[in-house]
Design a protein around this motif. Structure first.
Motif, PDB file in Angstrom:
ATOM      1  N   HIS A   1      -8.582  16.413  38.866  1.00 59.89           N
ATOM      2  CA  HIS A   1      -8.121  15.478  39.893  1.00 59.89           C
ATOM      3  C   HIS A   1      -7.875  16.156  41.231  1.00 59.89           C
ATOM      4  O   HIS A   1      -7.367  15.537  42.161  1.00 59.89           O
ATOM      5  CB  HIS A   1      -6.836  14.780  39.434  1.00 59.89           C
ATOM      6  N   PHE A   2      -8.249  17.419  41.363  1.00 55.75           N
ATOM      7  CA  PHE A   2      -8.015  18.167  42.598  1.00 55.75           C
ATOM      8  C   PHE A   2      -9.211  18.069  43.542  1.00 55.75           C
ATOM      9  O   PHE A   2     -10.359  18.252  43.129  1.00 55.75           O
ATOM     10  CB  PHE A   2      -7.760  19.646  42.297  1.00 55.75           C
ATOM     11  N   LYS A   3      -8.920  17.815  44.817  1.00 53.81           N
ATOM     12  CA  LYS A   3      -9.932  17.893  45.856  1.00 53.81           C
ATOM     13  C   LYS A   3      -9.839  19.267  46.513  1.00 53.81           C
ATOM     14  O   LYS A   3      -8.760  19.673  46.957  1.00 53.81           O
ATOM     15  CB  LYS A   3      -9.719  16.792  46.896  1.00 53.81           C
ATOM     16  N   LEU A   4     -10.954  19.970  46.564  1.00 54.14           N
ATOM     17  CA  LEU A   4     -10.965  21.352  47.040  1.00 54.14           C
ATOM     18  C   LEU A   4     -11.795  21.481  48.312  1.00 54.14           C
ATOM     19  O   LEU A   4     -12.799  20.797  48.494  1.00 54.14           O
ATOM     20  CB  LEU A   4     -11.553  22.279  45.973  1.00 54.14           C
ATOM     21  N   LEU A   5     -11.364  22.385  49.182  1.00 51.07           N
ATOM     22  CA  LEU A   5     -12.130  22.780  50.360  1.00 51.07           C
ATOM     23  C   LEU A   5     -12.098  24.298  50.414  1.00 51.07           C
ATOM     24  O   LEU A   5     -11.019  24.904  50.400  1.00 51.07           O
ATOM     25  CB  LEU A   5     -11.517  22.187  51.637  1.00 51.07           C
ATOM     26  N   TYR A   6     -13.279  24.931  50.473  1.00 47.95           N
ATOM     27  CA  TYR A   6     -13.293  26.399  50.475  1.00 47.95           C
ATOM     28  C   TYR A   6     -14.505  26.914  51.254  1.00 47.95           C
ATOM     29  O   TYR A   6     -15.544  26.267  51.338  1.00 47.95           O
ATOM     30  CB  TYR A   6     -13.302  26.964  49.052  1.00 47.95           C
ATOM     31  N   GLY A   7     -14.319  28.089  51.829  1.00 43.92           N
ATOM     32  CA  GLY A   7     -15.383  28.731  52.591  1.00 43.92           C
ATOM     33  C   GLY A   7     -16.070  29.797  51.758  1.00 43.92           C
ATOM     34  O   GLY A   7     -15.475  30.379  50.855  1.00 43.92           O
ATOM     35  N   ALA A   8     -17.339  30.057  52.091  1.00 43.40           N
ATOM     36  CA  ALA A   8     -18.094  31.073  51.359  1.00 43.40           C
ATOM     37  C   ALA A   8     -19.168  31.663  52.267  1.00 43.40           C
ATOM     38  O   ALA A   8     -19.876  30.925  52.958  1.00 43.40           O
ATOM     39  CB  ALA A   8     -18.736  30.472  50.111  1.00 43.40           C
ATOM     40  N   GLU A   9     -19.280  32.986  52.263  1.00 36.67           N
ATOM     41  CA  GLU A   9     -20.386  33.628  52.968  1.00 36.67           C
ATOM     42  C   GLU A   9     -21.663  33.400  52.171  1.00 36.67           C
ATOM     43  O   GLU A   9     -21.699  33.646  50.967  1.00 36.67           O
ATOM     44  CB  GLU A   9     -20.126  35.124  53.131  1.00 36.67           C
ATOM     45  N   MET A  10     -22.703  32.922  52.825  1.00 35.93           N
ATOM     46  CA  MET A  10     -23.959  32.605  52.153  1.00 35.93           C
ATOM     47  C   MET A  10     -25.067  33.540  52.628  1.00 35.93           C
ATOM     48  O   MET A  10     -25.186  33.830  53.821  1.00 35.93           O
ATOM     49  CB  MET A  10     -24.351  31.156  52.416  1.00 35.93           C
ATOM     50  N   ASP A  11     -25.889  33.995  51.665  1.00 40.34           N
ATOM     51  CA  ASP A  11     -26.981  34.904  52.015  1.00 40.34           C
ATOM     52  C   ASP A  11     -28.061  34.179  52.814  1.00 40.34           C
ATOM     53  O   ASP A  11     -28.505  34.659  53.857  1.00 40.34           O
ATOM     54  CB  ASP A  11     -27.597  35.512  50.747  1.00 40.34           C
ATOM     55  N   GLY A  12     -28.528  33.047  52.311  1.00 44.75           N
ATOM     56  CA  GLY A  12     -29.597  32.347  53.001  1.00 44.75           C
ATOM     57  C   GLY A  12     -29.908  31.011  52.355  1.00 44.75           C
ATOM     58  O   GLY A  12     -29.290  30.629  51.355  1.00 44.75           O
ATOM     59  N   VAL A  13     -30.871  30.311  52.933  1.00 41.89           N
ATOM     60  CA  VAL A  13     -31.293  29.021  52.412  1.00 41.89           C
ATOM     61  C   VAL A  13     -32.773  29.088  52.047  1.00 41.89           C
ATOM     62  O   VAL A  13     -33.521  29.949  52.519  1.00 41.89           O
ATOM     63  CB  VAL A  13     -31.051  27.868  53.421  1.00 41.89           C
ATOM     64  N   ILE A  14     -33.195  28.163  51.176  1.00 42.14           N
ATOM     65  CA  ILE A  14     -34.590  28.059  50.768  1.00 42.14           C
ATOM     66  C   ILE A  14     -35.206  26.864  51.484  1.00 42.14           C
ATOM     67  O   ILE A  14     -34.788  25.725  51.294  1.00 42.14           O
ATOM     68  CB  ILE A  14     -34.697  27.874  49.242  1.00 42.14           C
TER      69      ILE A  14
END
Length: 399
Positions: free
Chosen positions: A199-212
């Motif tokens: 029942h938790f709504k989460l917001l979090y940041g993440a470093e991303m390598d790249g996109v396809i």
């Protein structure tokens, strides 16, 4: 209020639970001087021919231009300064239960459930109805970082990971990556994700390598396209055991489907291996244990419930510490703190968020206190079951 303790389960319960509705909702870039920019300037694309498993015609020399690498300015757990900067521009996104970085959840998941070697410490503070979580390096973690920095081979191995990314990623998917010249480890492209766990709504940041993507996404269209793009994770080394479980946890929270692993021979990557994230838990046994998605999600959900109950039991703006150590095994300790070291939210950010009308309207509706975690009465054997029930009757107020 004294120290409170959450007792983790005797064994891993297979309550069906998964992370749902994972969606990218924003992004920002960090430049070579570690400065925040509200743009996509550091977005990179996986060079399309490198998506599949293959033997490379020309190996990647990870020592190429090694003297031109600019190392990270800081090591260890990130603070929330960049997330705070992003929320200043997107305050409506703070209508969630928890805000933090992805590493908070993956670290709890693997550290407490599987690895059992490195302790962790989380700071928590509630503003409006949202709890902000910030990782802090423990003494053991700081010692571990210093030992790694003092080992030239470990330093080089870490930098090889960044060099591998330089070989694999490009600013335009139609152009082969430029793998010569300076490599600055401080540059980042970070994505903000929303998700739901129980029942938790989460917001979090993440470093991303790249996109396809076969084609380059126009910068002005990226904010709208972000939720539709497929991200990729790049790794080097031999995939096995604990390393694979860490890769899975890191990928799971951001919905990554593919990991591209560069298989090394000394300082050269001679082949690429495509790893499907969904297959990792099916094929890995760690120390004779089969870890499942539900195991991991139930553990994180129980810990979040414990944190929420503790934090909402105190005044808004109160800072809490939640700590786990391998010697404690099944216990997570909670205590309030007035130590300035752990006051991780800027005062002007707090004032700004408290002044937002959209975040004030639901202040009267606090989360319902959930008295039992998903593992409360699930202990192995009748004796343990009864012992657990007696413990919970004595300590219900701590949940």
């Amino acid at each position: 209020m004294g120290e409170k303790i959450l007792k983790l389960p005797y064994y891993l319960k297979e309550n069906q639970l998964e992370l749902e509705d994972i969606c990218a909702c924003g992004s920002f870039s960090i430049d070579s001087d570690c400065l925040y920019y509200n743009d996509c300037s550091n977005l990179k694309y996986l060079y399309p021919p490198y998506l599949k498993s293959q033997t490379l015609d020309e190996p990647f020399d990870l020592n190429q231009d090694y003297d031109k690498i600019v190392p990270k300015m800081s090591e260890g757990a990130p603070d929330l300064s960049n997330i705070m900067a992003w929320l200043r521009e997107n305050p409506e996104k703070a209508q969630v239960d928890f805000v933090t970085f992805r590493g908070t959840y993956s670290g709890i998941m693997i550290g407490s459930l599987v690895e059992n070697k490195i302790d962790w410490r989380l700071g928590a503070c509630r503003i409006n109805n949202t709890i902000y979580l910030c990782q802090f390096d423990t003494e053991l973690k700081k010692k571990n970082i210093q030992e790694q920095k003092a080992d030239p081979q470990l330093v080089r191995s870490s930098q090889w990971g960044y060099k591998f990314e330089q070989f694999m990623l490009t600013e335009d998917p139609s152009v082969k990556p430029r793998c010569q010249g300076e490599l600055n480890e401080n540059k980042q492209f970070c994505v903000m994700f929303q998700a739901k766990l129980k029942h938790f709504k989460l917001l979090y940041g993440a470093e991303m390598d790249g996109v396809i993507s076969e084609t380059k996404i126009e910068p002005d269209k990226l904010p709208g396209e972000l939720k539709n793009v497929e991200f990729v994770e790049l790794k080097t080394g031999k995939p096995y055991g604990l390393k694979m479980l860490k890769w899975w946890a890191q990928s799971y929270f951001v919905g990554i489907k593919n990991i591209i692993c560069g298989e090394k021979d000394g300082n050269e990557v001679k082949s690429l291996k495509q790893i499907y994230v969904d297959n990792i838990l099916r094929t890995i046994n760690f120390k004779g244990r089969k870890i499942t998605e539900s195991n991991c999600c139930n553990l994180v959900a129980d810990i979040l419930q414990f944190i929420q109950n503790r934090v909402f039991g105190s005044d808004e703006g109160t800072y809490w510490l939640f700590e786990w150590h391998p010697q404690d095994k099944l216990k997570i300790r909670a205590s309030m703190t007035q130590n300035p070291e752990y006051k991780f939210l800027d005062e002007d950010f707090v004032s700004f968020m408290k002044s937002q009308p959209s975040l004030q309207k639901d202040m009267d509706s606090q989360p319902r206190k959930y008295m039992k975690t998903s593992h409360d009465s699930e202990h192995r054997g009748r004796g343990r079951h009864q012992e657990g029930e007696r413990w919970h009757r004595r300590n219900r107020q701590d949940y």
